[in-house]
Design a protein around this motif. Structure first.
Motif, PDB file in Angstrom:
ATOM      1  N   ASP A  81      35.899  17.453 -74.644  1.00  0.00           N
ATOM      2  CA  ASP A  81      35.361  17.381 -75.084  1.00  0.00           C
ATOM      3  C   ASP A  81      35.861  15.422 -75.672  1.00  0.00           C
ATOM      4  O   ASP A  81      34.705  14.588 -75.727  1.00  0.00           O
ATOM      5  CB  ASP A  81      35.122  17.577 -76.486  1.00  0.00           C
ATOM      6  N   PHE A  82      37.192  14.576 -75.792  1.00  0.00           N
ATOM      7  CA  PHE A  82      37.560  13.675 -76.219  1.00  0.00           C
ATOM      8  C   PHE A  82      37.050  12.768 -75.043  1.00  0.00           C
ATOM      9  O   PHE A  82      37.010  11.883 -75.378  1.00  0.00           O
ATOM     10  CB  PHE A  82      38.751  13.883 -76.735  1.00  0.00           C
ATOM     11  N   ALA A  83      38.083  13.208 -73.970  1.00  0.00           N
ATOM     12  CA  ALA A  83      37.611  12.466 -72.603  1.00  0.00           C
ATOM     13  C   ALA A  83      36.400  11.761 -71.883  1.00  0.00           C
ATOM     14  O   ALA A  83      36.232  11.371 -71.996  1.00  0.00           O
ATOM     15  CB  ALA A  83      38.384  12.897 -71.318  1.00  0.00           C
ATOM     16  N   ARG A  84      35.602  13.264 -72.807  1.00  0.00           N
ATOM     17  CA  ARG A  84      34.128  13.394 -71.973  1.00  0.00           C
ATOM     18  C   ARG A  84      33.233  12.462 -72.927  1.00  0.00           C
ATOM     19  O   ARG A  84      32.058  11.979 -73.552  1.00  0.00           O
ATOM     20  CB  ARG A  84      33.795  13.945 -71.281  1.00  0.00           C
ATOM     21  N   SER A  85      33.585  11.553 -74.263  1.00  0.00           N
ATOM     22  CA  SER A  85      32.844  11.232 -75.136  1.00  0.00           C
ATOM     23  C   SER A  85      33.624   9.415 -76.127  1.00  0.00           C
ATOM     24  O   SER A  85      34.688   9.147 -75.167  1.00  0.00           O
ATOM     25  CB  SER A  85      32.969  12.035 -76.753  1.00  0.00           C
ATOM     26  N   GLY A  86      32.548   8.889 -76.700  1.00  0.00           N
ATOM     27  CA  GLY A  86      33.591   7.919 -77.364  1.00  0.00           C
ATOM     28  C   GLY A  86      34.416   6.672 -76.463  1.00  0.00           C
ATOM     29  O   GLY A  86      33.371   6.443 -75.600  1.00  0.00           O
ATOM     30  N   THR A  87      35.228   6.323 -76.705  1.00  0.00           N
ATOM     31  CA  THR A  87      35.232   5.269 -75.979  1.00  0.00           C
ATOM     32  C   THR A  87      36.652   5.048 -75.013  1.00  0.00           C
ATOM     33  O   THR A  87      35.703   4.698 -73.953  1.00  0.00           O
ATOM     34  CB  THR A  87      36.176   4.354 -76.922  1.00  0.00           C
ATOM     35  N   HIS A  88      36.756   6.402 -74.628  1.00  0.00           N
ATOM     36  CA  HIS A  88      37.796   6.804 -73.637  1.00  0.00           C
ATOM     37  C   HIS A  88      37.003   6.967 -72.879  1.00  0.00           C
ATOM     38  O   HIS A  88      37.433   6.561 -71.285  1.00  0.00           O
ATOM     39  CB  HIS A  88      38.049   8.543 -74.270  1.00  0.00           C
ATOM     40  N   ALA A  89      36.108   7.941 -72.475  1.00  0.00           N
ATOM     41  CA  ALA A  89      34.692   8.080 -71.200  1.00  0.00           C
ATOM     42  C   ALA A  89      34.269   6.553 -70.716  1.00  0.00           C
ATOM     43  O   ALA A  89      34.837   6.628 -70.099  1.00  0.00           O
ATOM     44  CB  ALA A  89      33.609   9.061 -71.539  1.00  0.00           C
ATOM     45  N   PRO A  90      34.007   5.400 -71.587  1.00  0.00           N
ATOM     46  CA  PRO A  90      33.488   4.639 -70.367  1.00  0.00           C
ATOM     47  C   PRO A  90      34.994   3.445 -70.462  1.00  0.00           C
ATOM     48  O   PRO A  90      34.931   3.364 -69.588  1.00  0.00           O
ATOM     49  CB  PRO A  90      32.648   3.612 -71.597  1.00  0.00           C
ATOM     50  N   THR A  91      36.022   3.055 -70.789  1.00  0.00           N
ATOM     51  CA  THR A  91      37.464   3.047 -70.668  1.00  0.00           C
ATOM     52  C   THR A  91      38.002   3.491 -69.257  1.00  0.00           C
ATOM     53  O   THR A  91      38.179   2.491 -68.562  1.00  0.00           O
ATOM     54  CB  THR A  91      38.546   3.393 -72.081  1.00  0.00           C
ATOM     55  N   ALA A  92      37.850   4.896 -69.467  1.00  0.00           N
ATOM     56  CA  ALA A  92      38.514   5.677 -67.912  1.00  0.00           C
ATOM     57  C   ALA A  92      37.645   5.390 -66.742  1.00  0.00           C
ATOM     58  O   ALA A  92      38.143   4.895 -65.920  1.00  0.00           O
ATOM     59  CB  ALA A  92      38.671   7.048 -68.253  1.00  0.00           C
ATOM     60  N   HIS A  93      36.317   5.328 -67.171  1.00  0.00           N
ATOM     61  CA  HIS A  93      35.822   5.064 -66.246  1.00  0.00           C
ATOM     62  C   HIS A  93      35.571   3.392 -65.529  1.00  0.00           C
ATOM     63  O   HIS A  93      35.956   3.115 -64.062  1.00  0.00           O
ATOM     64  CB  HIS A  93      34.280   5.470 -65.956  1.00  0.00           C
TER      65      HIS A  93
END
Length: 126
Positions: A81-93
């Protein structure tokens, strides 16, 4: 930024099984390492309010273009849930093209054993 110390957003219950996750990222260039560093504060802010996050740390070796993460979660789903949401998702991408190598490991541990040592993280990511 050598190491962000172990931060506990939500204290885990004593003697509880937790989901530990570790990663090692190596960027292709120093420019990629700089981009990683610049985006770290936003993800760190997200983590501090993340549901099910029991703790996290980041070790940065920017001149070696290498970054290590360590986190503990209530469950694998809380991590997803953390990895696929918020700032993390677009940052990782957005950083994916900068990565030369990435390794991941996860394992169950007792909340009483947190934080896991960096030596253990390195051993598991070999």
């Amino acid at each position: 930024m050598p190491t962000l110390p172990w931060t506990v957003p939500n204290p885990p219950p004593p003697a509880t099984e937790v989901h530990v996750f570790a990663s090692r990222f190596e960027t292709r260039t120093l420019w990629g390492a700089l981009k990683f560093l610049v985006r770290t504060p936003g993800v760190w802010r997200q983590l501090r309010g993340a549901r099910g996050a029991y703790g996290a740390s980041l070790r940065a070796e920017p001149l070696r273009r290498t970054f290590w993460t360590l986190s503990a979660w209530e469950s694998p789903q809380a991590l997803k849930d953390f990895a696929r949401s918020g700032t993390h998702a677009p940052t990782a991408h957005g950083l994916a093209a900068q990565m030369r190598d990435a390794k991941f490991a996860s394992w169950p541990a007792s909340s009483d054993d947190l934080p896991v040592s960096w030596a253990e993280v390195r051993r598991r990511l070999r």
